[in-house]
Design a protein around this motif. Structure first.
Motif, PDB file in Angstrom:
ATOM      1  N   GLN A 229       1.205  -1.471   0.021  1.00 16.21           N
ATOM      2  CA  GLN A 229      -0.083  -0.122   0.079  1.00 16.21           C
ATOM      3  C   GLN A 229       0.725   0.990  -0.049  1.00 16.21           C
ATOM      4  OE1 GLN A 229      -1.477   0.495   4.112  1.00 16.21           O
ATOM      5  NE2 GLN A 229      -1.489  -1.544   4.184  1.00 16.21           N
ATOM      6  N   ASP A 230       1.825   1.157   0.231  1.00 14.83           N
ATOM      7  CA  ASP A 230       2.810   2.341   0.497  1.00 14.83           C
ATOM      8  C   ASP A 230       3.551   2.676  -1.000  1.00 14.83           C
ATOM      9  OD1 ASP A 230       2.463   2.415   3.010  1.00 14.83           O
ATOM     10  OD2 ASP A 230       4.525   1.429   3.675  1.00 14.83           O
ATOM     11  N   ALA A 231       3.574   1.767  -1.595  1.00 13.64           N
ATOM     12  CA  ALA A 231       4.026   2.052  -3.115  1.00 13.64           C
ATOM     13  C   ALA A 231       2.502   2.564  -3.761  1.00 13.64           C
ATOM     14  CB  ALA A 231       4.427   0.604  -3.793  1.00 13.64           C
ATOM     15  N   TYR A 232       1.242   2.718  -3.546  1.00 12.58           N
ATOM     16  CA  TYR A 232       0.366   2.476  -4.354  1.00 12.58           C
ATOM     17  C   TYR A 232       0.246   3.945  -4.057  1.00 12.58           C
ATOM     18  CZ  TYR A 232      -1.352  -1.584  -6.117  1.00 12.58           C
ATOM     19  OH  TYR A 232      -1.796  -2.488  -7.084  1.00 12.58           O
ATOM     20  N   LYS A 233       0.911   4.145  -2.571  1.00  9.29           N
ATOM     21  CA  LYS A 233       0.654   5.849  -1.940  1.00  9.29           C
ATOM     22  C   LYS A 233       1.780   6.720  -2.618  1.00  9.29           C
ATOM     23  CE  LYS A 233       0.368   8.679   2.477  1.00  9.29           C
ATOM     24  NZ  LYS A 233       0.589   8.169   3.956  1.00  9.29           N
ATOM     25  N   GLN A 234       3.241   6.299  -2.812  1.00  8.80           N
ATOM     26  CA  GLN A 234       3.722   6.949  -3.340  1.00  8.80           C
ATOM     27  C   GLN A 234       3.756   7.865  -4.554  1.00  8.80           C
ATOM     28  OE1 GLN A 234       7.460   4.752  -2.440  1.00  8.80           O
ATOM     29  NE2 GLN A 234       8.438   6.000  -4.204  1.00  8.80           N
ATOM     30  N   PHE A 316     -10.839  -2.478   2.201  1.00 11.47           N
ATOM     31  CA  PHE A 316     -12.026  -1.302   2.366  1.00 11.47           C
ATOM     32  C   PHE A 316     -11.659  -0.673   4.498  1.00 11.47           C
ATOM     33  CE2 PHE A 316     -12.707  -2.154  -1.995  1.00 11.47           C
ATOM     34  CZ  PHE A 316     -13.639  -0.497  -2.102  1.00 11.47           C
ATOM     35  N   LYS A 317     -11.005  -1.605   5.173  1.00 14.52           N
ATOM     36  CA  LYS A 317     -11.812  -1.931   6.104  1.00 14.52           C
ATOM     37  C   LYS A 317     -10.874  -1.289   6.369  1.00 14.52           C
ATOM     38  CE  LYS A 317     -11.202  -3.593  10.495  1.00 14.52           C
ATOM     39  NZ  LYS A 317     -11.244  -4.765  11.599  1.00 14.52           N
ATOM     40  N   THR A 318      -9.270  -0.566   6.047  1.00 12.29           N
ATOM     41  CA  THR A 318      -7.883  -0.279   6.452  1.00 12.29           C
ATOM     42  C   THR A 318      -7.379   0.480   5.811  1.00 12.29           C
ATOM     43  OG1 THR A 318      -6.612  -1.867   5.489  1.00 12.29           O
ATOM     44  CG2 THR A 318      -7.624  -2.598   8.065  1.00 12.29           C
ATOM     45  N   ILE A 319      -7.963   0.045   4.138  1.00 10.15           N
ATOM     46  CA  ILE A 319      -6.656   1.686   2.867  1.00 10.15           C
ATOM     47  C   ILE A 319      -7.721   2.550   2.551  1.00 10.15           C
ATOM     48  CG2 ILE A 319      -5.191   2.124   0.794  1.00 10.15           C
ATOM     49  CD1 ILE A 319      -4.561  -1.199   1.680  1.00 10.15           C
ATOM     50  N   CYS A 320      -9.063   1.714   2.044  1.00 15.79           N
ATOM     51  CA  CYS A 320     -10.221   3.021   1.467  1.00 15.79           C
ATOM     52  C   CYS A 320     -10.547   3.798   2.557  1.00 15.79           C
ATOM     53  CB  CYS A 320     -10.790   2.199   0.319  1.00 15.79           C
ATOM     54  SG  CYS A 320      -9.805   1.418  -0.431  1.00 15.79           S
ATOM     55  N   GLY A 321     -11.107   2.696   3.810  1.00 19.01           N
ATOM     56  CA  GLY A 321     -11.804   4.130   4.398  1.00 19.01           C
ATOM     57  C   GLY A 321     -13.631   4.300   4.442  1.00 19.01           C
ATOM     58  N   ASP A 322     -14.017   2.166   4.660  1.00 18.36           N
ATOM     59  CA  ASP A 322     -15.531   2.808   4.019  1.00 18.36           C
ATOM     60  C   ASP A 322     -15.989   1.026   4.615  1.00 18.36           C
ATOM     61  OD1 ASP A 322     -18.012   1.712   3.347  1.00 18.36           O
ATOM     62  OD2 ASP A 322     -17.415   2.386   1.116  1.00 18.36           O
ATOM     63  N   ALA A 568      -3.255  -8.738 -14.348  1.00 14.91           N
ATOM     64  CA  ALA A 568      -2.803  -8.528 -12.228  1.00 14.91           C
ATOM     65  C   ALA A 568      -1.258  -9.069 -12.096  1.00 14.91           C
ATOM     66  CB  ALA A 568      -4.147  -9.547 -12.086  1.00 14.91           C
ATOM     67  N   GLY A 569      -0.970 -10.176 -12.181  1.00 15.32           N
ATOM     68  CA  GLY A 569       0.741  -9.654 -10.735  1.00 15.32           C
ATOM     69  C   GLY A 569       1.202  -9.206 -11.477  1.00 15.32           C
ATOM     70  N   PHE A 570       0.854  -8.943 -13.124  1.00 11.30           N
ATOM     71  CA  PHE A 570       2.437  -7.735 -13.472  1.00 11.30           C
ATOM     72  C   PHE A 570       1.819  -6.350 -12.061  1.00 11.30           C
ATOM     73  CE2 PHE A 570       2.390  -4.027 -15.806  1.00 11.30           C
ATOM     74  CZ  PHE A 570       3.932  -3.858 -16.778  1.00 11.30           C
ATOM     75  N   GLN A 571       0.848  -5.891 -12.296  1.00 14.76           N
ATOM     76  CA  GLN A 571       0.837  -4.657 -11.219  1.00 14.76           C
ATOM     77  C   GLN A 571       1.384  -4.528 -10.331  1.00 14.76           C
ATOM     78  OE1 GLN A 571      -3.022  -2.655 -12.018  1.00 14.76           O
ATOM     79  NE2 GLN A 571      -3.577  -3.028  -9.549  1.00 14.76           N
ATOM     80  N   GLY A 572       0.969  -6.350  -9.824  1.00 14.21           N
ATOM     81  CA  GLY A 572       1.659  -6.456  -8.088  1.00 14.21           C
ATOM     82  C   GLY A 572       3.373  -6.681  -7.911  1.00 14.21           C
ATOM     83  N   ALA A 573       3.649  -7.210  -9.447  1.00  9.10           N
ATOM     84  CA  ALA A 573       5.448  -6.773  -9.084  1.00  9.10           C
ATOM     85  C   ALA A 573       5.862  -5.510  -9.515  1.00  9.10           C
ATOM     86  CB  ALA A 573       5.338  -7.809 -10.221  1.00  9.10           C
ATOM     87  N   LEU A 574       5.212  -4.808  -9.971  1.00  4.37           N
ATOM     88  CA  LEU A 574       5.067  -3.349 -10.495  1.00  4.37           C
ATOM     89  C   LEU A 574       5.383  -2.708  -8.819  1.00  4.37           C
ATOM     90  CD1 LEU A 574       3.053  -1.950 -13.351  1.00  4.37           C
ATOM     91  CD2 LEU A 574       5.962  -1.992 -13.479  1.00  4.37           C
ATOM     92  N   ALA A 575       3.652  -2.837  -8.137  1.00  6.63           N
ATOM     93  CA  ALA A 575       4.570  -2.594  -6.320  1.00  6.63           C
ATOM     94  C   ALA A 575       5.207  -2.747  -5.244  1.00  6.63           C
ATOM     95  CB  ALA A 575       2.722  -2.543  -5.973  1.00  6.63           C
ATOM     96  N   GLY A 576       5.164  -3.776  -6.114  1.00  2.82           N
ATOM     97  CA  GLY A 576       6.587  -5.077  -5.255  1.00  2.82           C
ATOM     98  C   GLY A 576       7.908  -4.524  -5.472  1.00  2.82           C
ATOM     99  N   GLU A 577       8.123  -3.434  -6.366  1.00  2.00           N
ATOM    100  CA  GLU A 577       9.332  -3.603  -6.722  1.00  2.00           C
ATOM    101  C   GLU A 577       9.663  -2.097  -6.123  1.00  2.00           C
ATOM    102  OE1 GLU A 577      11.925  -5.227  -7.605  1.00  2.00           O
ATOM    103  OE2 GLU A 577      10.979  -6.570  -8.679  1.00  2.00           O
TER     104      GLU A 577
END
Length: 578
Positions: A229-234, A316-322, A568-577
């Motif tokens: 989630q920090d990568a998405y935020k960054q 949605f509980k911990t990140i998106c706040g709904d 899907a996995g490609f996007q996850g790998a981007l975020a993890g790098e």
């Protein structure tokens, strides 16, 4: 005086042969092992060959100097592998690039080490092409290499583009904040006997909605959002991700009717759909809906959806706040999981209309994964017990829409810290790395299958970054994962980004109906030779063949198809790098 001392030092260093494990026209793969007779706190090695090399690509070291007209390459340790204790070993693989199809004879010396290395020769396999990301020096975080020159890849931009691809796949009545200008409302009347089934994602370049790959893609994306989630935020993509990922979850909530134990798993007939080439906004064919029930069940697709609901609850509980929406997802996860567990059957046996497109091979992986997600969401021991019971040990062939066992293994390792799960995770990644049995293209793509070659490499890279985040071989796995993602983004012989819209050179003719048809007409032709008039930003195309060859041709749906599960996995790998 200084020259004499230098000669004495070099003379005291033992040389040992490089083991050649593979060769092909234009390159070879070699390895050597450093086994020092005393502790090393940093090391420098000299790779010396009997003829000149054009480049050396190496993962566990960096090339610092080239000598003797390309016959000698001096390499130094990376920051994470400089410490080698006495009598321990470090195996180092590298790829040499040169003209011709026969491997040179090479030796290695390590400064200050009087022996200790491999001196045996293996017979190279003529069928397995291996390598690292196409370039001339090691890949460092945030950079890649093409043709020997450093090039910065913007992973944050690639991540944001991938999110836009999913927005382009939306079916139903689009919201006011729709970010895809060439998309409009479509299939708004999808349903069955008055039950609304509008919404969700179109599967690929076609317009069928298949819940098995859609649910798999959704919980892969949710897992990346939770872990990184920090990568998405960054990257400035948190809000876009919350908005994007809610679309399929809303659709699954429509599809699942707990009161009647009914779950709709497909909308659209594959045969009729594939006979139409046009925009989804212009479809007018009949779109039948197919369902699983207690008497005609589908544990795999229901289990996958339970995973999406449970992971969605956490997001949605911990990140998106709904919180209200999160609680709604959790209740749906519990009920559809019980449905999947209590009525066990492969869904494509109950819904044969799915069999030719997304026929399932089993359901234990989906049930194990769903139970693991529910344990993470609730901390209730009965779910952990189920996850262990349904889990199948071993190393799967791949991570895919059909087989999610390796993700279940990772979650069980996170929960239990049991070494047996860790060993299977390491075995999976080892099977994808050079020497693990998988074919590599000459430029370095781990090539599992011709259908969605980039997809399989991206999925394996996703597993690697997840394992690294869990503390398993972090530096090594991140480096390998980066080699695969950088190949996809441009480290290949065409210097093309296989993600549409990234960089200045990317596919212009993806096999995608909506992208290929002008918005000003109700008819279009798949054989039109021109570029797609609508840029399908963020879509990952299938990719090259096993020799790195690729044709940017709409009719070549093997190389130029796009799909929700490809990204899907490609996007996850981007975020993890990053």
């Amino acid at each position: 005086m200084w020259l004499a001392i230098l000669v004495i030092v070099i003379a005291s260093v033992a040389a040992f042969d490089v083991t050649v494990t593979n060769h092909w026209n234009g390159g070879f793969q070699g390895k050597f092992t450093i086994t020092p007779d005393h502790a090393l706190h940093g090391w420098r090695a000299h790779i010396i060959c009997d003829r000149a090399l054009d480049a050396v690509e190496i993962w566990k070291a960096t090339v610092v100097e080239t000598k003797n007209d390309g016959k000698e390459y001096v390499v130094e340790n990376m920051p994470w592998d400089g410490e080698i204790s006495e009598r321990n070993s470090l195996e180092i693989e590298f790829v040499g690039r040169m003209s011709g199809d026969s491997a040179p004879s090479c030796t290695v010396t390590v400064d200050g080490v009087g022996g200790g290395g491999s001196n045996h020769q293996n017979n190279p396999s003529p069928t397995q092409h291996t390598g690292s990301a196409g370039g001339g020096s090691p890949i460092q975080p945030g950079t890649s290499v093409v043709g020997g020159s450093a090039m910065k890849y913007d992973y944050a931009k690639a991540l944001g583009l991938s999110i836009l691809f999913y927005d382009a796949q939306r079916s139903g009545r689009l919201p006011a904040n729709n970010p895809i200008p060439w998309r409009g409302d479509s299939a708004v009347n999808d349903g069955d006997a008055g039950h609304d089934l509008s919404g969700g994602w179109y599967d690929a370049g076609d317009h069928v909605k298949f819940n098995l790959p859609m649910a798999a893609s959704t919980h892969f994306l949710l897992l990346s959002f939770i872990k990184f989630q920090d990568a998405y935020k960054q990257a400035g993509q948190t809000n876009m991700m919350c908005d994007m990922i809610k679309w399929p979850l809303d659709y699954f909530l429509k599809c699942w009717i707990p009161e009647s134990q009914t779950y709709y798993v497909q909308v659209g007939d594959g045969g009729a759909d594939h006979s139409f080439w046009g925009r989804p906004e212009n479809m007018n064919m009949n779109r039948p809906a197919f369902k699983v029930t207690a008497s005609n069940p589908g544990s795999d697709v229901a289990g996958d959806t339970a995973s999406a609901f449970a992971a969605g609850y956490i997001v949605f509980k911990t990140i998106c706040g709904d919180i209200p929406y999160a609680n709604k997802l959790l209740e749906a996860a519990k009920s559809i999981y019980e449905f999947a567990k209590n009525h066990q059957k492969i869904y494509s046996q109950s819904v044969p209309q799915a069999n030719a497109f997304y026929g399932s091979s089993g359901f234990k992986d989906e049930l194990s994964l769903a139970a693991a997600w529910l344990y993470k969401a609730t901390n209730q021991d009965n779910y952990l017990s189920d996850a262990k019971q349904f889990h199948e040990a071993g190393v799967p062939w791949s991570l895919s829409w059909d087989n999610k066992n390796i993700i279940a293994t990772l979650l069980l390792y996170e929960i239990t810290q049991d070494g047996s799960y860790k060993n299977d995770v390491m075995g999976f990644i080892r099977s994808y790395k050079p020497g693990g049995g998988i074919t590599y293209t000459p430029c370095g793509l781990a090539y599992r299958d011709q259908w969605g070659a980039n997809r399989y490499a991206g999925n394996a890279a996703f597993v690697a970054v997840l394992a690294a985040a869990d503390g398993i071989e972090a530096s090594d796995y991140l480096t390998w994962a980066m080699s695969q993602i950088n190949y996809i983004l441009g480290d290949n012989k065409y210097h093309i980004s296989y993600e549409i819209g990234f960089g200045s050179h990317y596919p212009e003719h993806p096999h995608h109906r909506g992208s290929s048809c002008p918005t000003t007409t109700t008819q279009c032709n798949a054989g039109d030779p021109g570029p797609n008039p609508n840029v399908l930003k963020g879509a990952l195309v299938g990719g090259p063949d096993n020799q790195d060859n690729y044709d940017d041709r709409r009719g070549d749906y093997v190389k130029n198809e796009v799909a929700c599960d490809y990204n899907a996995g490609f996007q996850g790998a981007l975020a993890g790098e990053f």
